[in-house]
Structures are given as structure tokens and as C-alpha cells.
Scaffold this motif. Structure first.
Motif, PDB file in Angstrom:
ATOM      1  N   ALA A 113       0.833  -1.202   0.000  1.00 36.13           N
ATOM      2  CA  ALA A 113       0.000   0.000   0.000  1.00 36.13           C
ATOM      3  C   ALA A 113       0.870   1.255   0.000  1.00 36.13           C
ATOM      4  N   ASP A 114       1.920   1.250   0.822  1.00 37.68           N
ATOM      5  CA  ASP A 114       2.842   2.390   0.846  1.00 37.68           C
ATOM      6  C   ASP A 114       3.521   2.567  -0.508  1.00 37.68           C
ATOM      7  N   GLU A 131       1.163   4.129  -2.961  1.00 34.36           N
ATOM      8  CA  GLU A 131       0.997   5.568  -2.782  1.00 34.36           C
ATOM      9  C   GLU A 131       2.122   6.332  -3.465  1.00 34.36           C
ATOM     10  N   ARG A 142      -2.399   3.592  -3.332  1.00 35.81           N
ATOM     11  CA  ARG A 142      -2.342   3.057  -1.967  1.00 35.81           C
ATOM     12  C   ARG A 142      -3.535   2.143  -1.693  1.00 35.81           C
ATOM     13  N   GLU A 143      -4.729   2.587  -2.052  1.00 34.43           N
ATOM     14  CA  GLU A 143      -5.928   1.807  -1.755  1.00 34.43           C
ATOM     15  C   GLU A 143      -5.977   0.525  -2.587  1.00 34.43           C
ATOM     16  N   GLY A 198      -3.051  -1.800  -1.449  1.00 31.96           N
ATOM     17  CA  GLY A 198      -3.312  -2.213  -0.080  1.00 31.96           C
ATOM     18  C   GLY A 198      -4.409  -3.256  -0.014  1.00 31.96           C
ATOM     19  N   LEU A 230      -0.110  -4.957   8.261  1.00 31.91           N
ATOM     20  CA  LEU A 230      -0.470  -3.906   7.300  1.00 31.91           C
ATOM     21  C   LEU A 230      -1.658  -3.094   7.826  1.00 31.91           C
ATOM     22  N   VAL A 231      -2.693  -3.784   8.286  1.00 36.56           N
ATOM     23  CA  VAL A 231      -3.877  -3.096   8.799  1.00 36.56           C
ATOM     24  C   VAL A 231      -3.533  -2.323  10.068  1.00 36.56           C
ATOM     25  N   ARG A 265      -1.677   0.764   9.245  1.00 39.64           N
ATOM     26  CA  ARG A 265      -2.586   1.708   8.589  1.00 39.64           C
ATOM     27  C   ARG A 265      -3.424   2.465   9.628  1.00 39.64           C
ATOM     28  N   ARG A 325      -0.385   7.851  10.647  1.00 36.32           N
ATOM     29  CA  ARG A 325      -1.081   8.823   9.818  1.00 36.32           C
ATOM     30  C   ARG A 325      -0.103   9.891   9.348  1.00 36.32           C
ATOM     31  N   HIS A 365       3.500   8.047  13.702  1.00 37.80           N
ATOM     32  CA  HIS A 365       2.874   6.879  14.284  1.00 37.80           C
ATOM     33  C   HIS A 365       2.383   7.157  15.692  1.00 37.80           C
TER      34      HIS A 365
END
Length: 473
Positions: free
Chosen positions: A106-107, A110, A118-119, A122, A317-318, A321, A325, A329
Motif C-alpha cells: 500500500a505504501d 501511494e 495506496r488503496e 493495499g 499492514l492493517v 494503517r 497517519r 505513528h
């Protein structure tokens, strides 16, 4: 300097500082005062984790692959796809070194395509890894049913497998489960050794062929099994993120690729040489009843632990996430807070619950491998590394020298290869499910492992969440 000029200059300095900070930010930040330290793995522990994750279910399908496509084609594909997987894995390591804050696909998405990237990546990684976890639950179910001769409801055995995996996934760091990977490796090596010894003692049961005359979809379905055997790349970013020295990743990668390619060749060649065209998948089913039960009992640790590693990477990963932000972290990520632990346990529980449901809904080993390999492994193991290479290489440098031109052509082909594998593999898997094939060998109906039995059409297979015995008799 005027006040306005000084203000503008100060603003530029602040923006420059922020850019550098964001670019150099490591996903876990400064761990000097952290209660939970993630970046603790030395390279050989990372290699052990990668080996346990990769050499588990993949190796079990290879003898049947050789039986479908022939000895020569099998050897060429195992070596060729292994070499390419080494190159693509190396580029993933370079991408991580270039962008230290990258923790998962996901990173990376992005960086490549903004929020949409990312979405998409991810979601793809989460779905892929839950399906991987499901394949481990399914194989655990088959193992328990085989060992106990179907003494209990298969749904129960699936739940037992998922619960064991859930409990072992709970440690928050990969270093905390890295020691299990050694047990996993010993387990799978012992199981395949028993299988090879068993088929060797039983003697040759069929002829072997160097090549095979197959339809396109039958042959390509076998190829997806080999691709699945190299499908560990999806977790590489997370492994590197928890290494003490990320620059040592190439050592771990080379150790992984040399070991898994060698093991795949040995197991595929030896079992196929003795069993012949009747080789089944998983490979542990090629021995007699007693040895089959022993082999599955010994293989249980690797079936479970490899699933644990995949489940941990998916849950991480979740978790990241939720608690990271815009490059910052939360304290819950690195502390023993109630919020941090309850969130982590809830995520792990969700991962294994979904995995158990999928394993019960789609209880077909080869088909599960074929479908998920076609959709996801085609890109995570191969195609996306070509995109990474072009992103890392400025346009002005791609066609400057013959060497750079060759690299550009090579990585362009890798991208096209990923797209082709996805389309052809998905077509082959779906056609296999629809068509179904049977042969008659020695008076017994045996499922052709190039396809799916017509149970899909006739209802001959157990319905979802059925207690029917799915063990190998």
C-alpha cells in the motif's frame, strides 16, 4: 534581507526540512524509548522467515506439476521462474532502501500512484494474504482429516487450524516468531524426505516423460502452481522493515532463492521419477497410508507456521494503517497499551476468521492456488517489480547505454509477463473449474490435476461447511 524575504526563506527551509523528514522517515520511527522494538531481526532470521513463508504449500504441488508438463519443462520453469523471482525480489529491496517509510504494498502504491495506488495495492495485498491464510487452513484441515481418517467433522478441523494460527500470530514482532520458522523448515524438510523415501521404497509406479502434449489452459494451470511456489514477495517490504540492517536484505534473498529452487527441483524430480503420471497434490499424498499419515503429522508445523507468517504480515499492514497517519505513528504502535493490544488481537482474529470461512467455502487445494496465483502473485512476484524499476530509474538514464537499454527492455518484459500470467492464469483456472477432467488409471477414477473434477457441475463435492472427510485415503 527584508522581513518578507526572511519569512519566505524560513518557510522554504521548513518545507525542505519536512520533505527530508518524510522521505527519511522509517515506519517505526525512533525506537530508543519504545517498549516494543520492531527493527530487531538480523539477516539470517529474515531469511528463515522468508524460507518458512515460501517453502511450505508451494513445494507440495510441484510433483504433480512435473507429472502434468513433463520433466524437462518442469525443470526449466522452476529454474527460470526462480531466477526471475530473484531479480524481482532484489528490486523490491532497492525500492525499500530508496523509500525507508515503505512498510507494505500500500505504501509503495501511494508512491507510484498517490492515494488511489495506496488503496488498490493495499486492498490487493490484504485479499491475497487472507487467501494465502485460507490455503493454510485448508491444508491443515486436509492434514487433520488424513491423520485421523476423518474421525471428526472437517469444519472442526478447519477451525482448529485457524485457532492455532491465530494464537501463534499474536506476538507483535516478526522477530518474536522468527524462531518458529526454523521449526517450520525442519518440519517440511522432514516431511518431504519421508515422502521421497516412501516413494523410493515402493519403487517406480509409472513412466516419466520429458515433455507433455497438453492444451494451453491445462499447461498454464501447472505454471501457476510454480508461480505460487515463489509467491513470498508480497511480504518482503514488511520483512525488511523489521531488519536491523535493511541493506542486508540481499543476503537473505539469495539464501532464500538458492534454497527454495534447489528444494523444488529435488522434490519435483524425485517424486515424479518414482510415482510417474499418478503424482498427486499435495505431494505428501503420494505415499502409502501409514507413511502419508506420518508425513502429514510431521508437516503440520510448517503448514501452521507458514500460515502464521502470512497472517502476521497481513495483520501488520492493517495495524500500521490504523496507527500511522501522514508519517507519524501513534504511541499505541510501540507501547504495551490496552488500545494497541486489543486492536492487534482484533485484527488477527478478523484475518483468521475470514481465512477459515474462505477455506470452507472453496475447499479445493489446486484451484485455490491457481486462482490466487493468477490474480495476485503474477504482479506481486513479477510484474510490479518492473514498475518499481522504472520508477527508480530516471527517464534520462533508461536508454543511455547498451546496458541500460537492455535493462529497460528486460523490465518492460517483466511487466508484460505479469500481465500475461494474470490473464492466462485466470483464464486457465476458470476454464478448469468449468470443464473438469477425469481419467481412468488401473481401473480407478482419478482426478486429473490439470483441472477440476466435475463435482462442481454435478454436486459430487461436499457443500460449503460440510463435515465430509476431505483427507487423502
Amino acid at each position: 534581507m527584508s522581513r518578507r524575504s526572511a519569512s519566505i526563506e524560513a518557510k522554504r527551509d521548513k518545507e525542505a526540512h519536512t520533505d527530508v523528514h518524510d522521505h527519511a522517515f522509517d515506519v517505526y520511527g525512533d525506537e530508543d524509548e519504545a517498549e516494543i522494538k520492531y527493527r530487531t531481526m538480523v539477516w539470517w532470521k529474515a531469511a528463515a522467515l522468508m524460507l518458512a513463508e515460501t517453502v511450505s504449500l508451494g513445494i507440495l504441488s510441484l510433483p504433480s506439476v512435473f507429472a502434468r508438463i513433463g520433466m524437462a519443462a518442469g525443470i526449466i520453469l522452476v529454474i527460470g521462474l526462480g531466477v526471475i523471482a530473484t531479480a524481482t525480489g532484489y528490486v523490491i529491496g532497492l525500492f525499500k532502501l530508496r523509500y525507508p517509510h515503505v512498510h507494505n504494498m500500500a505504501d509503495a502504491g501511494e508512491i507510484l500512484a498517490g492515494p488511489i495506488g495506496r488503496e488498490v495495492l493495499g486492498a490487493a495485498q490484504v485479499i491475497f494474504m487472507i487467501f494465502l491464510c485460507a490455503s493454510h487452513v485448508l491444508t491443515g484441515l486436509i492434514a487433520f482429516d488424513t491423520i485421523t481418517a476423518g474421525a471428526s467433522c472437517s469444519v472442526l478441523w478447519g477451525a482448529v487450524s485457524a485457532i492455532i494460527c491465530l494464537v501463534l500470530t499474536i506476538p507483535r514482532t516478526l522477530n518474536g516468531i522468527s524462531y518458529l520458522s526454523v521449526v517450520s523448515f525442519i518440519s517440511i524438510i522432514s516431511a518431504v524426505l519421508i515422502t521421497m523415501i516412501g516413494v523410493g521404497v515402493a519403487g517406480h509406479k509409472g513412466s516419466i516423460t520429458a515433455t507433455a502434449d497438453l492444451s494451453f489452459y491445462s499447461a498454464f494451470l501447472a505454471v501457476t502452481d510454480i508461480i505460487f511456489a515463489y509467491a513470498g514477495h508480497v511480504g518482503f517490504f514488511t520483512f525488511i522493515a523489521e531488519m536491523k540492517e535493511p541493506k542486508d536484505f540481499d543476503k537473505a534473498l539469495y539464501m532464500l532463492q538458492i534454497a527454495d529452487t534447489t528444494l523444488y527441483l529435488i522434490v519435483g524430480v524425485v517424486v515424479y521419477a518414482y510415482v510417474g503420471p499418478n503424482a498427486v497434490s499435495p505431494a505428501l499424498g503420494n505415499t502409502g497410508t501409514i507413511l502419508r499419515k506420518v508425513a502429514y503429522g510431521i508437516a503440520l508445523p510448517t503448514i501452521i507456521i507458514a500460515g502464521v507468517i502470512n497472517g502476521h504480515v497481513c495483520a501488520k499492514l492493517v495495524f500500521i494503517r490504523i496507527f500511522r497517519r501522514k508519517g507519524v505513528h501513534s504511541r499505541h504502535m510501540t507501547s504495551h497499551s490496552w488500545t494497541g493490544w486489543l486492536t492487534w488481537i482484533a485484527i488477527c482474529t478478523g484475518v483468521w476468521t475470514f481465512a477459515w470461512i474462505i477455506a470452507e467455502v472453496i475447499p479445493f487445494f489446486n484451484d485455490l492456488l491457481g486462482v490466487i496465483s493468477a490474480i495476485f502473485a503474477s504482479w506481486f512476484t513479477y510484474g510490479i517489480s518492473g514498475i518499481f524499476w522504472f520508477h527508480l530509474t530516471p527517464k534520462s538514464e533508461r536508454w543511455t547505454t547498451p546496458k541500460q537499454k537492455a535493462k529497460s527492455v528486460f523490465w518492460s518484459c517483466i511487466i508484460l509477463m505479469g500481465a500475461f500470467i494474470m490473464v492466462a492464469g485466470l483464464y486457465s483456472s476458470i476454464k478448469s473449474i468449468i470443464e473438469g477432467m477425469w481419467i481412468v488409471t488401473n481401473g480407478e477414477d482419478l482426478c486429473v490435476l490439470t483441472g477440476v473434477p466435475p463435482g462442481y457441475r454435478t454436486g459430487g463435492f461436499p457443500s460449503p461447511f460440510s463435515c465430509a472427510d476431505v483427507g487423502l485415503a
